[in-house]
Enzyme design. Structure first.
Site, PDB file in Angstrom:
ATOM      1  N   HIS A   1       0.676  -1.046   0.018  1.00  0.00           N
ATOM      2  CA  HIS A   1       0.035  -0.173  -0.122  1.00  0.00           C
ATOM      3  C   HIS A   1       0.846   1.133   0.005  1.00  0.00           C
ATOM      4  O   HIS A   1       0.228   2.373  -0.435  1.00  0.00           O
ATOM      5  CB  HIS A   1      -1.172  -0.025   1.059  1.00  0.00           C
ATOM      6  CG  HIS A   1      -2.104  -1.018   0.739  1.00  0.00           C
ATOM      7  ND1 HIS A   1      -2.369  -2.122   1.428  1.00  0.00           N
ATOM      8  CD2 HIS A   1      -3.284  -0.826  -0.295  1.00  0.00           C
ATOM      9  CE1 HIS A   1      -3.443  -2.724   0.669  1.00  0.00           C
ATOM     10  NE2 HIS A   1      -4.047  -2.022  -0.083  1.00  0.00           N
TER      11      HIS A   1
ATOM     12  N   ARG B   1     -15.623   2.226  -1.741  1.00  0.00           N
ATOM     13  CA  ARG B   1     -15.350   1.097  -0.868  1.00  0.00           C
ATOM     14  C   ARG B   1     -15.411   1.300   0.508  1.00  0.00           C
ATOM     15  O   ARG B   1     -14.816   2.326   1.029  1.00  0.00           O
ATOM     16  CB  ARG B   1     -13.981   0.367  -1.332  1.00  0.00           C
ATOM     17  CG  ARG B   1     -13.751  -1.052  -0.379  1.00  0.00           C
ATOM     18  CD  ARG B   1     -12.466  -1.795  -1.073  1.00  0.00           C
ATOM     19  NE  ARG B   1     -11.504  -1.096  -0.496  1.00  0.00           N
ATOM     20  CZ  ARG B   1     -10.107  -1.236  -0.850  1.00  0.00           C
ATOM     21  NH1 ARG B   1      -9.898  -2.582  -1.651  1.00  0.00           N
ATOM     22  NH2 ARG B   1      -9.208  -0.808  -0.204  1.00  0.00           N
TER      23      ARG B   1
ATOM     24  N   GLU C   1     -11.875 -10.754  -4.065  1.00  0.00           N
ATOM     25  CA  GLU C   1     -10.260 -10.690  -3.639  1.00  0.00           C
ATOM     26  C   GLU C   1      -9.838 -11.714  -2.807  1.00  0.00           C
ATOM     27  O   GLU C   1      -8.639 -11.931  -2.400  1.00  0.00           O
ATOM     28  CB  GLU C   1      -9.975  -9.411  -3.183  1.00  0.00           C
ATOM     29  CG  GLU C   1     -10.584  -8.915  -1.866  1.00  0.00           C
ATOM     30  CD  GLU C   1     -10.285  -7.536  -1.499  1.00  0.00           C
ATOM     31  OE1 GLU C   1      -9.230  -7.029  -2.181  1.00  0.00           O
ATOM     32  OE2 GLU C   1     -10.784  -6.911  -0.617  1.00  0.00           O
TER      33      GLU C   1
ATOM     34  N   ASP D   1      -5.050  -8.538  -3.865  1.00  0.00           N
ATOM     35  CA  ASP D   1      -5.366  -9.479  -2.670  1.00  0.00           C
ATOM     36  C   ASP D   1      -5.460 -10.805  -3.204  1.00  0.00           C
ATOM     37  O   ASP D   1      -5.206 -11.815  -2.605  1.00  0.00           O
ATOM     38  CB  ASP D   1      -6.593  -9.137  -2.162  1.00  0.00           C
ATOM     39  CG  ASP D   1      -5.879  -8.186  -0.754  1.00  0.00           C
ATOM     40  OD1 ASP D   1      -4.854  -8.378  -0.319  1.00  0.00           O
ATOM     41  OD2 ASP D   1      -6.538  -6.928  -0.807  1.00  0.00           O
TER      42      ASP D   1
ATOM     43  N   ARG E   1       1.872  -9.655  -0.444  1.00  0.00           N
ATOM     44  CA  ARG E   1       1.952  -8.864  -1.501  1.00  0.00           C
ATOM     45  C   ARG E   1       3.012  -7.667  -1.253  1.00  0.00           C
ATOM     46  O   ARG E   1       3.278  -7.133  -2.034  1.00  0.00           O
ATOM     47  CB  ARG E   1       0.592  -8.228  -1.792  1.00  0.00           C
ATOM     48  CG  ARG E   1       0.033  -7.475  -0.855  1.00  0.00           C
ATOM     49  CD  ARG E   1      -1.147  -7.104  -0.804  1.00  0.00           C
ATOM     50  NE  ARG E   1      -1.687  -5.746  -1.270  1.00  0.00           N
ATOM     51  CZ  ARG E   1      -2.680  -5.187  -1.562  1.00  0.00           C
ATOM     52  NH1 ARG E   1      -3.881  -5.848  -1.273  1.00  0.00           N
ATOM     53  NH2 ARG E   1      -2.736  -4.111  -1.914  1.00  0.00           N
TER      54      ARG E   1
ATOM     55  N   CYS F   1     -10.252  -3.967 -10.473  1.00  0.00           N
ATOM     56  CA  CYS F   1      -9.787  -2.940  -9.825  1.00  0.00           C
ATOM     57  C   CYS F   1      -8.369  -3.104  -9.315  1.00  0.00           C
ATOM     58  O   CYS F   1      -7.912  -2.044  -8.615  1.00  0.00           O
ATOM     59  CB  CYS F   1     -10.612  -2.077  -9.051  1.00  0.00           C
ATOM     60  SG  CYS F   1     -10.839  -3.184  -7.521  1.00  0.00           S
TER      61      CYS F   1
HETATM   62  C1  PEP Z   1      -7.009  -5.410  -4.354  1.00  0.00           C
HETATM   63  O1  PEP Z   1      -6.818  -5.984  -3.459  1.00  0.00           O
HETATM   64  O2  PEP Z   1      -6.676  -5.584  -5.676  1.00  0.00           O
HETATM   65  C2  PEP Z   1      -7.601  -4.106  -4.307  1.00  0.00           C
HETATM   66  C3  PEP Z   1      -7.939  -3.492  -5.369  1.00  0.00           C
HETATM   67  O3  PEP Z   1      -7.596  -3.513  -2.992  1.00  0.00           O
HETATM   68  P1  PEP Z   1      -6.512  -3.016  -2.099  1.00  0.00           P
HETATM   69  O4  PEP Z   1      -5.276  -3.037  -2.904  1.00  0.00           O
HETATM   70  O5  PEP Z   1      -6.797  -1.823  -1.411  1.00  0.00           O
HETATM   71  O6  PEP Z   1      -6.181  -4.263  -1.302  1.00  0.00           O
HETATM   72 MG    MG Z   2      -7.685  -5.787  -1.514  1.00  0.00          MG
END
Ligand code: PEP
Ligand code: MG
Length: 590
Positions: free
Chosen positions: A193, A336, A434, A458, A468, A505
């Site tokens: 993130h 979200r 996810e 995810d 990740r 996404c």
């Molecule tokens: C994902 O997990 O692909 C996603 C879009 O959400 P985040 O990256 O915020 O976990």
């Molecule tokens: Mg996610």
């Protein structure tokens, strides 16, 4: 002569600047005994360090309040109150009277407090651990006379490149953008993130450098290239000139891409693709709208919380959501609900979890704290009066979670009606796909929701059991693994059967080769970082959907991610050539 360290490209942009090394870690403290006659001077020394730390926090508070507002500045109040806590100061003085040196006495008391808070049953107190740690580091650094490594103390206009082992999203949002020009970390990956947030903030970043904090001492002149994942140390003037030239070329290429903003995302054989933007902070909304995105495919509301000591109230949230809805003038905006947890934590976090990504995260935390969740739901329902809102739930694993969320939405609507507040009660509700559970059993969920959005960041992590955010595992994080491709294909089929929308996404959609694969798998809606919208549009407009389908079928038959990549790349190259940008951000492009 320059030396280069290679990392993972996390956020594009070339910056020439000076290293600001951040070691925000609790220093080691040696056991030291002082003689009886030194006790009162030692107690004085402790109080002097405390006073100095308080002055520093006050200065930071004032600065952050001016630049980011009173809510952001409130994080310092908690730390100030810890410094002034009587039980704490008494405890330290007591240990010094037993002949412990001030730094050791303070270290012991803080360790005891951090342990006690970390195990506390009240979430509020657990959340204070991060503040305790900050105070611990700050005061110990003063008592041990260590250099000032404060993350927020870089003078404005320094063009500093912040080099650190790892950076949490909460520290990232606190960074002063007028002094920090780029970020470089030893840890992290493209989907961590901190990388996502750096892209949102437009801060060039390279992550996964592994040895940057040991190779650098601070103060060196470096060039950071966030597009290629490279950090060049002590470059010559000619080398710097060459980087400036590349910088200009990138700007020209980007300007050419932006001309696509007004054109439709449609394939050569007429398949219409909807491209939306991922918006992580409300301030991004207007720029995202200009990128040519047809709405927002994912707004990560947790970034309203990370880096803050408390949750934003209903009005503050309402204003943030309304701003994004208004920026997109009637286009769908998918917001979200909070995905807090994992690596996205408010100040203090929830440190007791041994496996945060498998822990109390996202919808789990919201359903367990309905009071908090209903505040967000009320803000959303109110904001829905100002645009085309859709609500999305993260990390869904089972139908019960969807039904429970629906009940809370109904309750939130009821509360607003009771207060006589205008809102929409029938906002479409969708879910993130996810987790492997949701992808495999999507048919149990589809009849109860209005849309699916596949979160590949995810989904890849959980399917392949690869963290990740772990730089050491980056080559193993392969979105083209047969299991991932099959789960995506299955999700598309389930959505088609149930006649609901399905989008992607996750970051996967923003990489040209992967976008080509997704198109071939039947994904006709994608949401990517605003900067990537034109790039993906260019791919969509350069290929036929039929060709993409053939390529995706071959990729689905492949036995490994590498084979799948080869199948896709050779077919994409047939139509668009071998431009290097096609491979940007692939896991093995580092
Ligand atoms: C994902 O997990 O692909 C996603 C879009 O959400 P985040 O990256 O915020 O976990
Ligand atoms: Mg996610």
């Amino acid at each position: 002569m320059e030396r280069q360290i290679r990392g993972i490209p996390a956020s594009p942009g070339i910056v020439v600047g000076y290293v600001h090394l951040l070691r925000w870690e609790v220093p080691d403290v040696r056991h030291r005994i002082i003689p009886d006659e030194g006790v009162s001077a030692e107690i004085e020394r402790f109080h002097a360090a405390r006073a100095q730390a308080r002055d520093r926090l006050q200065q930071l508070r004032t600065r952050v309040e001016a630049s980011a507002g009173p809510e952001e500045a409130a994080i310092f109040d908690v730390q100030l109150s810890i410094l002034d806590d009587e039980e704490l100061t008494r405890g330290v003085a007591e240990l010094i009277r037993q002949n412990l040196a001030a730094e050791k006495a303070f270290d012991e008391v803080m360790l005891e407090w951090r342990n006690r808070f970390a195990r506390h049953s009240a979430a509020m107190l657990r959340e204070r651990v991060g503040d305790l740690t900050d105070v611990h580091i700050r005061v110990l650094s003063l008592l041990l006379d260590l250099p000032d490594h404060d993350p927020v103390s870089v003078p404005p206009g320094s063009n500093a490149i912040l080099v650190t082992h790892d950076l949490t999203p909460s520290l990232t949002v606190q960074l002063d953008r007028s002094s920090i020009a780029a970020i470089a970390t030893d840890a992290g990956t493209r989907t961590a993130h901190v990388a996502i947030l750096a892209r949102s903030l437009g801060l060039p970043a390279v992550v996964g450098l592994r040895t940057a904090t040991t190779d650098l001492h601070g103060g060196e002149r470096v060039v950071l290239d966030g597009g290629t994942g490279m950090l060049a140390i002590n470059p010559t003037d000619e080398e710097i000139a060459a980087y400036h030239e590349r910088q200009r070329e990138e700007e020209v290429a980007e300007a050419a891409l932006s001309e696509l903003a007004a054109l439709e995302a449609v394939t050569l054989d007429g398949v219409r693709v909807i491209l939306r933007a991922n918006v992580d902070i409300p301030e991004d909304a207007e720029a995202a709208a200009r990128s040519g995105a047809e709405g927002v495919g994912l707004m990560r509301t947790e970034f309203l919380v990370v880096g803050r000591p408390n949750m934003p109230d209903e009005d503050e949230q309402y204003r943030a959501y309304r701003r994004v809805l208004e920026a997109f003038e009637g286009h769908p905006v998918i917001i979200r609900t909070f995905d807090i947890g994992g690596d996205k934590l408010p100040i203090g976090g929830f440190p007791t979890e041994p496996n945060p990504f498998l822990g109390w995260r996202a919808i789990r935390m919201c359903l367990d704290q309905p009071e908090m969740f209903r505040v967000q739901l009320r803000a959303l329902l109110r904001a829905s009066m100002h645009g085309n809102l859709r609500i999305m739930l993260p990390l869904i694993v089972t139908l019960d979670e969807v039904l429970a969320a629906r009940r809370l939405i109904a309750e939130a609507s009821h509360e607003l009606t009771g207060r006589g507040v205008q809102h929409r009660a029938d906002v479409p509700l969708g879910i993130m796909i996810e987790t492997p559970a949701a992808a495999v059993a999507g048919d149990t969920l589809a009849p109860h929701v209005d849309f699916f959005s596949i979160g590949t960041n995810d989904l890849v992590q959980y399917t392949l059991a690869v963290d990740r955010g772990n730089a050491n595992l980056a080559p193993r994080y392969t979105p083209l693994h047969p299991a991932v491709l099959r789960l995506i294909r299955r999700t598309v089929e389930v959505a088609e059967l149930a006649d609901i929308d399905v989008a992607v996404c996750g970051e996967m959609a923003s990489q040209p080769l992967m976008a080509f694969a997704l198109l071939g798998l039947g994904v006709h809606q994608m949401s990517v970082a605003p900067r990537s919208v034109p790039l993906v549009k260019r791919i969509v407009r350069s290929v036929t959907a039929a060709h993409a389908e053939v390529a995706a079928s071959a990729a689905l038959r492949a036995l490994t991610a590498e084979q799948a990549r080869h199948e896709l790349a050779s077919r994409l190259a047939d139509v668009v050539g071998n431009a290097p940008y096609l491979y940007d951000g692939l896991p093995d492009s580092r």
